[in-house]
Design an enzyme around this catalytic site. Sequence first.
Site, PDB file in Angstrom:
ATOM      1  N   ASP A   1       0.834  -1.199   0.000  1.00  0.00           N
ATOM      2  CA  ASP A   1       0.000   0.000   0.000  1.00  0.00           C
ATOM      3  C   ASP A   1       0.874   1.255   0.000  1.00  0.00           C
ATOM      4  O   ASP A   1       1.610   1.492   0.964  1.00  0.00           O
ATOM      5  CB  ASP A   1      -0.877  -0.041   1.261  1.00  0.00           C
ATOM      6  CG  ASP A   1      -2.065   0.890   1.186  1.00  0.00           C
ATOM      7  OD1 ASP A   1      -2.076   1.779   0.320  1.00  0.00           O
ATOM      8  OD2 ASP A   1      -2.972   0.726   2.020  1.00  0.00           O
ATOM      9  N   ASP A   2       0.813   2.018  -1.076  1.00  0.00           N
ATOM     10  CA  ASP A   2       1.589   3.265  -1.178  1.00  0.00           C
ATOM     11  C   ASP A   2       3.091   3.022  -1.197  1.00  0.00           C
ATOM     12  O   ASP A   2       3.872   3.861  -0.745  1.00  0.00           O
ATOM     13  CB  ASP A   2       1.261   4.242  -0.028  1.00  0.00           C
ATOM     14  CG  ASP A   2      -0.165   4.772  -0.064  1.00  0.00           C
ATOM     15  OD1 ASP A   2      -0.960   4.301  -0.894  1.00  0.00           O
ATOM     16  OD2 ASP A   2      -0.476   5.672   0.746  1.00  0.00           O
TER      17      ASP A   2
ATOM     18  N   CYS B   1      -6.046   4.371  -3.232  1.00  0.00           N
ATOM     19  CA  CYS B   1      -6.266   3.001  -2.760  1.00  0.00           C
ATOM     20  C   CYS B   1      -7.524   2.297  -3.257  1.00  0.00           C
ATOM     21  O   CYS B   1      -7.464   1.240  -3.864  1.00  0.00           O
ATOM     22  CB  CYS B   1      -6.313   2.986  -1.229  1.00  0.00           C
ATOM     23  SG  CYS B   1      -4.913   3.746  -0.397  1.00  0.00           S
TER      24      CYS B   1
ATOM     25  N   HIS C   1     -11.111  -2.299   2.277  1.00  0.00           N
ATOM     26  CA  HIS C   1     -11.299  -0.996   1.612  1.00  0.00           C
ATOM     27  C   HIS C   1     -12.137  -1.054   0.337  1.00  0.00           C
ATOM     28  O   HIS C   1     -11.874  -0.338  -0.632  1.00  0.00           O
ATOM     29  CB  HIS C   1      -9.938  -0.334   1.319  1.00  0.00           C
ATOM     30  CG  HIS C   1     -10.007   1.166   1.282  1.00  0.00           C
ATOM     31  ND1 HIS C   1      -9.012   1.959   0.773  1.00  0.00           N
ATOM     32  CD2 HIS C   1     -10.995   2.026   1.675  1.00  0.00           C
ATOM     33  CE1 HIS C   1      -9.353   3.231   0.859  1.00  0.00           C
ATOM     34  NE2 HIS C   1     -10.559   3.298   1.411  1.00  0.00           N
TER      35      HIS C   1
ATOM     36  N   ASN D   1      -0.867   1.649  -5.523  1.00  0.00           N
ATOM     37  CA  ASN D   1      -0.656   2.927  -6.225  1.00  0.00           C
ATOM     38  C   ASN D   1       0.787   3.315  -5.961  1.00  0.00           C
ATOM     39  O   ASN D   1       1.493   2.631  -5.211  1.00  0.00           O
ATOM     40  CB  ASN D   1      -1.652   4.023  -5.776  1.00  0.00           C
ATOM     41  CG  ASN D   1      -1.772   4.164  -4.281  1.00  0.00           C
ATOM     42  OD1 ASN D   1      -2.791   3.818  -3.690  1.00  0.00           O
ATOM     43  ND2 ASN D   1      -0.724   4.636  -3.626  1.00  0.00           N
TER      44      ASN D   1
HETATM   45 CA    CA Z   1      -2.714   3.006  -1.438  1.00  0.00          CA
END
Ligand code: CA
Length: 438
Positions: free
Chosen positions: A18-19, A58, A116, A269
């Site tokens: 994530d990120d 996200c 999410h 992402n």
């Molecule tokens: Ca993300």
Amino acid sequence: MVTTAKNPLPNLVLILTDDQGYADVGFNGCEDIPTPNIDRIAYEGVRFTNGYVTYPVCSPSRAGLITGRYQGRFGYRRNPTLNPFDPVAGLPLEEENMAEILRKVGYHSGVIGKWHLGTHPKFRPNRRGFHEFYGFVAGGHRYFPEDLTIPDIESVDRAGAWYNTKLLRNETRIETDEYLTDELSNEAVDFIVRNQTKPFFLYLAYNAPHTPMQASKKYLDRFATIEDPLRRTYAAMVSAVDDGVGRVLDTLDELNLADNTLVFFLSDNGGASNNGSINEPLRATKGTIYEGGMRVPFAFRWSGKIPAGIDFDHPVSSMDILGTMVDLTGVEISADRPIDGVSLMPFLTGKKQGAPHDVLFWQMFDKGHSAVRYGDDKLVMLEKEAAIELYDLSGDKSETKNLGQEETETAEDLLKRLEKWQGQLKPAIFDPLGTWNP
Ligand code: CA
């Protein structure tokens, strides 16, 4: 369909971070954060140098990943409100996801980590095809067990407190006692051990290295030489994920499953501006339509089936993961909801040459920013600024030289393609993040 003597269907392990920045894995050249285990996926399989997600934040990125479709087709245009009383803020029930699709051919599916894709009970994993869920439903989470004090998201009484809820095992809240990334890795190993005799699909969705920036001493101690405290904590969080990936790969080896298990790895992402990540040489970050927002670390491994140690340079999409799963399992997809992803297997085994996609598209709905990549040309349309930019990624992957005023014919062609695609999308179906004030 690919079959093996052990099992007619390959196991599928999808690891999402994530990120995480494009440059923050060893296989893309990272030097200050060793990722030997994540690198095994790329070096024992294929590294995609132009692997994209479908949106630079996200939740819509995950909607594209899990359905294999451009999420704008069903109005999933932004991060949703996390309101658990909102019955539209999630993945529409009529859209089939990976677990629902794979269930038709007998897969046992589990999601571990960040969901999410809707917090309302009807959107949660156990109602969406997954047999098992271990994690949390919102867009991030605090990492230390002593911070997880709120019983459920329904009892959240202030914005942001959804990061403090207790974890869920299926629909039951549980107590935990370890650093969150380690908890998720423990659970992933346990899932594989418990389900080793059936075809399984494990979706391991780490929330690291997304904010809040929190790492345990065990991992921080590895990076005493990094002076910037943000980068140091980020490095520790990535290192914790890497340890977990190593445990997953070791478990597959120990159970003699490696040659019957396709492992996918990517970030949801690009690296964010607030977590110490690095996307270089790509331009910009998460939340932008430039390469640093959407081109991510991306690798597949399937021992004995995908040649080891290859680079694949044509553009590919996160949607191709489901495209590949569908190809391998022979499962039928609903005719009225065709997926945009394609199988990458024939391109990786050499049966097909060339590029899996002629063209890829993106649109950030609220910002009014869109992009299209056709070959090495990328057009960026900034609607609100009334500006068009054109880049040739073959020699300018950092998107520094805008050719929009020079190559007007190319720009017009790409703009037409982009507008045609935009015409296939639906407006946003739910309220954005930030509109729920508990
Ligand atoms: Ca993300």
